[in-house]
Design a protein around this motif. Structure first.
Motif, PDB file in Angstrom:
ATOM      1  N   LEU A  47       0.822  -1.221   0.000  1.00 34.88           N
ATOM      2  CA  LEU A  47       0.000   0.000   0.000  1.00 34.88           C
ATOM      3  C   LEU A  47       0.851   1.264   0.000  1.00 34.88           C
ATOM      4  O   LEU A  47       0.406   2.328  -0.409  1.00 34.88           O
ATOM      5  N   LYS A  48       2.120   1.126   0.424  1.00 37.12           N
ATOM      6  CA  LYS A  48       3.026   2.286   0.396  1.00 37.12           C
ATOM      7  C   LYS A  48       3.497   2.588  -1.019  1.00 37.12           C
ATOM      8  O   LYS A  48       4.286   3.518  -1.232  1.00 37.12           O
ATOM      9  N   SER A  49       3.069   1.740  -1.987  1.00 43.65           N
ATOM     10  CA  SER A  49       3.411   1.936  -3.402  1.00 43.65           C
ATOM     11  C   SER A  49       4.905   2.032  -3.691  1.00 43.65           C
ATOM     12  O   SER A  49       5.369   3.042  -4.242  1.00 43.65           O
ATOM     13  N   ALA A  59      -6.449   4.762  -8.926  1.00 43.04           N
ATOM     14  CA  ALA A  59      -5.547   5.843  -8.504  1.00 43.04           C
ATOM     15  C   ALA A  59      -5.181   6.716  -9.706  1.00 43.04           C
ATOM     16  O   ALA A  59      -5.112   6.238 -10.837  1.00 43.04           O
ATOM     17  N   GLU A  60      -4.934   7.989  -9.417  1.00 39.61           N
ATOM     18  CA  GLU A  60      -4.599   8.929 -10.474  1.00 39.61           C
ATOM     19  C   GLU A  60      -3.357   8.471 -11.234  1.00 39.61           C
ATOM     20  O   GLU A  60      -2.373   8.036 -10.623  1.00 39.61           O
ATOM     21  N   GLY A  87     -12.860  -3.679 -13.748  1.00 41.32           N
ATOM     22  CA  GLY A  87     -11.499  -3.115 -13.743  1.00 41.32           C
ATOM     23  C   GLY A  87     -10.493  -3.924 -12.946  1.00 41.32           C
ATOM     24  O   GLY A  87      -9.358  -3.488 -12.763  1.00 41.32           O
ATOM     25  N   VAL A  88     -10.869  -5.125 -12.456  1.00 46.36           N
ATOM     26  CA  VAL A  88      -9.957  -5.911 -11.613  1.00 46.36           C
ATOM     27  C   VAL A  88      -9.710  -7.302 -12.219  1.00 46.36           C
ATOM     28  O   VAL A  88     -10.661  -8.038 -12.488  1.00 46.36           O
ATOM     29  N   PRO A  89      -8.428  -7.671 -12.421  1.00 44.37           N
ATOM     30  CA  PRO A  89      -8.122  -9.002 -12.979  1.00 44.37           C
ATOM     31  C   PRO A  89      -8.594 -10.135 -12.063  1.00 44.37           C
ATOM     32  O   PRO A  89      -8.544 -10.004 -10.838  1.00 44.37           O
ATOM     33  N   GLN A  90      -9.040 -11.225 -12.683  1.00 44.97           N
ATOM     34  CA  GLN A  90      -9.551 -12.388 -11.938  1.00 44.97           C
ATOM     35  C   GLN A  90      -8.595 -13.554 -12.088  1.00 44.97           C
ATOM     36  O   GLN A  90      -8.195 -13.897 -13.208  1.00 44.97           O
TER      37      GLN A  90
END
Ligand code: RP5
Ligand code: MG
Ligand code: MG
Length: 280
Positions: A47-49, A59-60, A87-90
Motif C-alpha cells: 500500500l506504500k506503493s 488511482a490517479e 477493472g480488476v483481474p480475476q
C-alpha cells in the motif's frame, strides 16, 4: 486445482489474516458460491506503493493495459487472456478467499523464473542407484526460503524489461551462490563458469504457480528451466554453494517423491526426474 493458496493463514501478514475458506468443489468461478465473502487484504508494504508495485485501481495516473505488454510491465498471462471484472483481474485458477493483492506487487500475473539445476548423485565415480526403482538418483540445487522455512527452487521475480534467461541465472547466482557478497571479479568468474550450463537449458514448465501468496486478483506465474550437467565431473561437482538474498540455506537435494517443496515446485521437479529417467 490450486490448494496452497486456499490454506487458512495468509503468509507474511502481521495480523494473521485468514482466508475465507473455499471448499474444493467451489474453487471455479463458474460454480455458484452465493455465500462467498473473500477477505480484502493488501499488505501495508504494498500500500506504500514502492516503485516495483502497482498503484491502487482507480488511482490517479494508473491506467494499466490488462493482458498486454504495458511499457516495461508484462501484464500478459502465460495461460491466455484472463478476465477483468469491474477493472480488476480475476485469478484464472479460481477463488482463493482473498481479494486485493495480499503481498504481491502487481495486479494480475506476477512473473517469476525458476532455474532447476541438476546433476547425478555419485558414490565415488559411480551413479547412485535407488534400490526400489533401480533408477539413478538425480540431485537439484534447493534453497530454504527465509519467508516460510520451506525448501524451494532458487527462483525469483523477472525484473521489469528483463529477459527470462537473465532472470534464471541472476536468481541462481543471488540465492544459491550469494553473488551479492562477491566482488565484481568473482562475479564475472562465476558467470563465466556457469555460461555453458545456462546456455543449454530446457523449458519444463510455463504457467500459473499455486503460490501461497496468490489472491483472487494477483497471482504468481513462472517459467521453469532445467539446466542439467550429464557429465559426472563437470562444474556442478565443484561449485561452492552459499545461500544469499531470499535463501537462508542451500544444498544439493536428492530427488524423490517424498519431497515436500514450496508452491508447485514438487511438480516441476517430478517433470525433471521423468525427463532424465531418474528415480522418483
Ligand atoms: C514462486 O515464487 C515461483 O515459482 C518462484 O520460485 C518464486 C518467486 O518469488 P520470490 O522467490 O521472489 O519470493 O511462485
Ligand atoms: Mg531472489
Ligand atoms: Mg526467490
Amino acid at each position: 486445482m490450486h490448494s496452497k493458496c486456499r490454506e487458512p493463514d495468509y503468509p507474511k501478514s502481521q495480523n494473521k489474516v485468514k482466508r475465507f475458506q473455499v471448499p474444493y468443489g467451489k474453487v471455479e468461478w463458474t460454480t455458484d458460491f452465493h455465500d462467498y465473502k473473500p477477505v480484502n487484504y493488501t499488505s501495508t508494504a504494498i500500500l506504500k506503493s514502492p516503485a516495483w508495485a502497482d498503484k491502487l485501481i482507480g488511482a490517479e495516473g494508473f491506467s494499466p493495459l490488462w493482458n498486454k505488454l504495458d511499457g516495461n510491465t508484462d501484464r500478459r498471462s502465460h495461460e491466455g487472456e484472463y478476465e477483468v471484472i469491474d477493472g480488476v483481474p480475476q485469478n484464472p485458477h479460481g477463488r482463493t478467499g482473498i481479494i486485493g493483492r495480499g503481498c504481491l506487487g502487481k495486479w494480475g500475473p506476477n512473473h517469476a523464473a525458476d532455474p532447476v539445476v541438476t546433476r547425478w548423485k555419485l558414490d565415488g565415480e559411480e551413479k547412485v542407484i535407488n534400490e526400489k526403482s533401480q533408477l539413478p538418483i538425480l540431485q537439484f540445487v534447493s534453497i530454504k526460503r527465509w519467508d516460510n522455512g520451506q525448501w524451494a527452487i532458487p527462483g525469483g521475480m523477472v525484473d521489469p524489461g528483463e529477459v527470462v534467461t537473465t532472470t534464471l541465472q541472476r536468481e541462481f547466482m543471488e540465492e544459491a551462490l550469494n553473488s551479492y557478497e562477491m566482488t565484481d571479479v568473482q562475479k564475472s568468474e562465476a558467470e563465466a563458469q556457469l555460461k555453458e550450463l545456462f546456455s543449454k537449458g530446457e523449458e519444463i514448465y510455463k504457467g500459473y504457480v499455486d503460490d501461497p501468496r496468490n489472491t483472487d486478483n494477483a497471482w504468481m506465474e513462472t517459467v521453469a528451466f532445467n539446466f542439467h550437467d550429464p557429465s559426472l565431473k563437470g562444474i556442478l561437482y565443484s561449485l561452492k554453494l552459499q545461500a544469499g538474498d531470499d535463501a537462508q540455506a542451500v544444498k544439493w537435494m536428492d530427488i524423490g517423491q517424498e519431497l515436500g517443496l514450496y508452491a508447485s515446485h514438487r511438480d516441476f521437479i517430478e517433470t525433471v526426474a521423468q525427463k532424465h529417467k531418474a528415480h522418483w
